[in-house]
Design a protein around this motif. Structure first.
Motif, mmCIF file in Angstrom:
data_model
loop_
_atom_site.group_PDB
_atom_site.id
_atom_site.type_symbol
_atom_site.label_atom_id
_atom_site.label_comp_id
_atom_site.label_asym_id
_atom_site.label_seq_id
_atom_site.Cartn_x
_atom_site.Cartn_y
_atom_site.Cartn_z
ATOM 1 N N CYS A 251 -3.223 -8.063 3.293
ATOM 2 C CA CYS A 251 -2.003 -7.254 3.172
ATOM 3 C C CYS A 251 -1.379 -7.043 4.547
ATOM 4 C CB CYS A 251 -2.324 -5.911 2.522
ATOM 5 S SG CYS A 251 -0.829 -4.933 2.234
ATOM 6 N N CYS B 234 -0.544 -1.350 6.711
ATOM 7 C CA CYS B 234 -1.647 -2.230 7.129
ATOM 8 C C CYS B 234 -1.345 -2.865 8.475
ATOM 9 C CB CYS B 234 -1.909 -3.303 6.077
ATOM 10 S SG CYS B 234 -2.725 -2.651 4.605
ATOM 11 N N CYS C 236 0.838 -1.208 0.000
ATOM 12 C CA CYS C 236 0.000 0.000 0.000
ATOM 13 C C CYS C 236 0.871 1.255 0.000
ATOM 14 C CB CYS C 236 -0.940 -0.004 1.195
ATOM 15 S SG CYS C 236 -2.061 -1.417 1.199
HETATM 16 ZN ZN LIG Z 1 -1.211 -2.806 2.890
#
Ligand SMILES: [Zn+2]
Length: 441
Positions: A294, A299, A238
């Motif tokens: 994830c 995360c 991410c």
């Molecule tokens: Zn992530």
């Protein structure tokens, strides 16, 4: 999400849903920046122009799926192998084409596929990445904009297919049969997380799990995706440190660093449609489309830190929607006073309230989250360059223009030479010390 109904009325999951977001340059013409050397101040006025925008390129490759009525599903299907002359496996691609597409492709690029050069020696290794399977690791230090990898796809497939699944399976098998035996081996080693219950047949599962966006090919508005030997191995984060795109003329995927990557560090791209979303939404999308939870740095945050990260992502997301308001407020500030050699403290404050602070906030938030928004980085940096030019802050103009030049390479915006020109000549920009003027663009 795009869904297609087959003849039996059964809903076929298109692999558009599973496609790693396309960052294709398929339909983008090169940006012409003028015949003169843009790094030199203009001979007539000694003025260097701050790139006026528009700062993002629209096109079918920017994540919007075309209406199904526009997509050519019909006619004869041709499995074409390019180049037409025998080539080593790593330069050979099998493509599922509909009627007329091969002719359209060659009309646009008679030399298709044109030669390309990949970094040599290679700048990466494919290694065991633990629970994520295989992954890509940098084998040298890389700077923002550096090419990490460049490679031909093994095969290109339409994103959406509208046919009986047994027919589709035969076409998929024909594509694979047309491939070099070495490429077939590579394809069969790719993971199919979807399994028998989620994909109508094995090959579709492999394609759905691994395909990378290509955009539309000539002669069809439908989107395509491709499988690649190594770039398909790049895992998700991410806060990705790399970005991929597809160059149609050379028929090659390009992977570039969006921030410095140290030797030995894993290379990541984002599989999300938009990484500037809340953690629970990112996790849900990744689980649904790729079957994993994830565990990237962002995360894995907990408590207040996780809350702060979500707030930051929301800022990045919202700033894009507000950019027109920001522009209006900035223009108003510019029009308010006569040119000044030095802004008063009050003027500095007024500037910050009128859009400047918002641009700074968006920039620092993107850096903090490791999440550089495709559509936001250039308008934000342009604002910061303009504002600091107006305030005659040479150091800051140089800093932000340099960042813009680096990201223009990473994001293939085509404006890197213009930004370099600004970075070299901050005091010669058309915004230097200017007030009391309408916003140029
Ligand atoms: Zn992530």
């Amino acid at each position: 999400m795009q869904r297609v109904r087959d003849k039996a009325g059964e809903c076929i999951e298109s692999f558009g849903e599973n496609l790693k977001p396309p960052h294709s340059s398929t339909t983008l013409a090169p940006v012409v920046t003028g015949s003169a050397d843009p790094t030199a101040p203009d001979a007539a006025g000694g003025i260097v122009r701050v790139p006026p925008g528009p700062y993002f390129k629209d096109g079918p490759a920017q994540g919007r799926l075309p209406g199904l009525e526009d997509v050519n599903f019909g006619g004869k299907i041709e499995i074409a192998v390019f180049p037409r002359t025998p080539a080593p496996p790593h330069l050979s691609t099998s493509i599922w084409l509909y009627d007329g597409m091969a002719a359209s492709l060659l009309a646009l690029h008679p030399d298709f596929p044109a030669d390309f050069s990949a970094p040599s020696p290679p700048r990466y290794e494919i290694v065991d990445a633990g629970s994520a399977g295989r992954g890509m690791v940098a084998s040298v230090d890389l700077a923002t904009g550096d090419t990490i990898a460049r490679e031909r796809p093994l095969a290109l497939f339409p994103v959406a297919i509208a046919m009986d699944m047994n027919d589709a399976r035969r076409v998929y098998e024909a594509v694979v049969a047309s491939m070099h035996i070495e490429n077939q081996r590579v394809l069969r080693a790719l993971k199919n997380w979807k399994g028998a219950d989620r994909a109508p047949f094995y090959l579709k599962g492999v394609v759905d799990t691994n395909a990378i966006g290509v955009g539309a090919l000539p002669g069809n508005k439908g989107l395509y995706g491709g499988l690649a030997r190594d770039i398909c191995r790049v895992n998700h984060s991410c806060s990705p440190n790399a970005r991929h795109s597809f160059d149609l003329r050379t028929n090659s995927f390009v992977l570039r660093a969006v921030r410095p990557i140290r030797k030995g560090e894993e290379v990541y791209i984002s599989y999300l449609h938009n990484p500037a979303t809340l953690r629970k939404d990112r996790q849900e999308e990744l689980l649904r489309r790729y079957g994993f939870v994830c565990s990237c740095k962002y995360c894995s945050l907990t408590g207040q830190e996780s809350f702060d990260s979500d707030s930051n992502r929301a800022i990045i997301y919202i700033r894009w929607d507000d950019r027109e308001l920001d522009e209006a407020l900035f223009a108003q500030w510019l029009a308010e006073g006569a040119p000044k050699t030095r802004p008063t403290a009050f003027e500095e404050l007024a500037l910050k309230l009128n859009g400047f602070r918002m641009a700074e906030l968006a920039w620092t938030t993107m850096l903090r989250e490791g999440c550089i928004s495709d559509n936001l980085w250039e308008p934000v940096l342009a604002r910061l360059v303009k504002a600091h030019s107006v305030l005659k802050d040479e150091k800051k103009v140089r800093y932000y223009a340099t960042k813009a030049a680096e990201l223009a390479v990473a994001f293939e915006a085509g404006s890197e030479r213009e930004w370099e020109a600004v970075a070299k000549n901050p005091t010669k920009t058309d915004w230097w010390g200017k007030r009391n003027r309408a916003l140029a663009t």
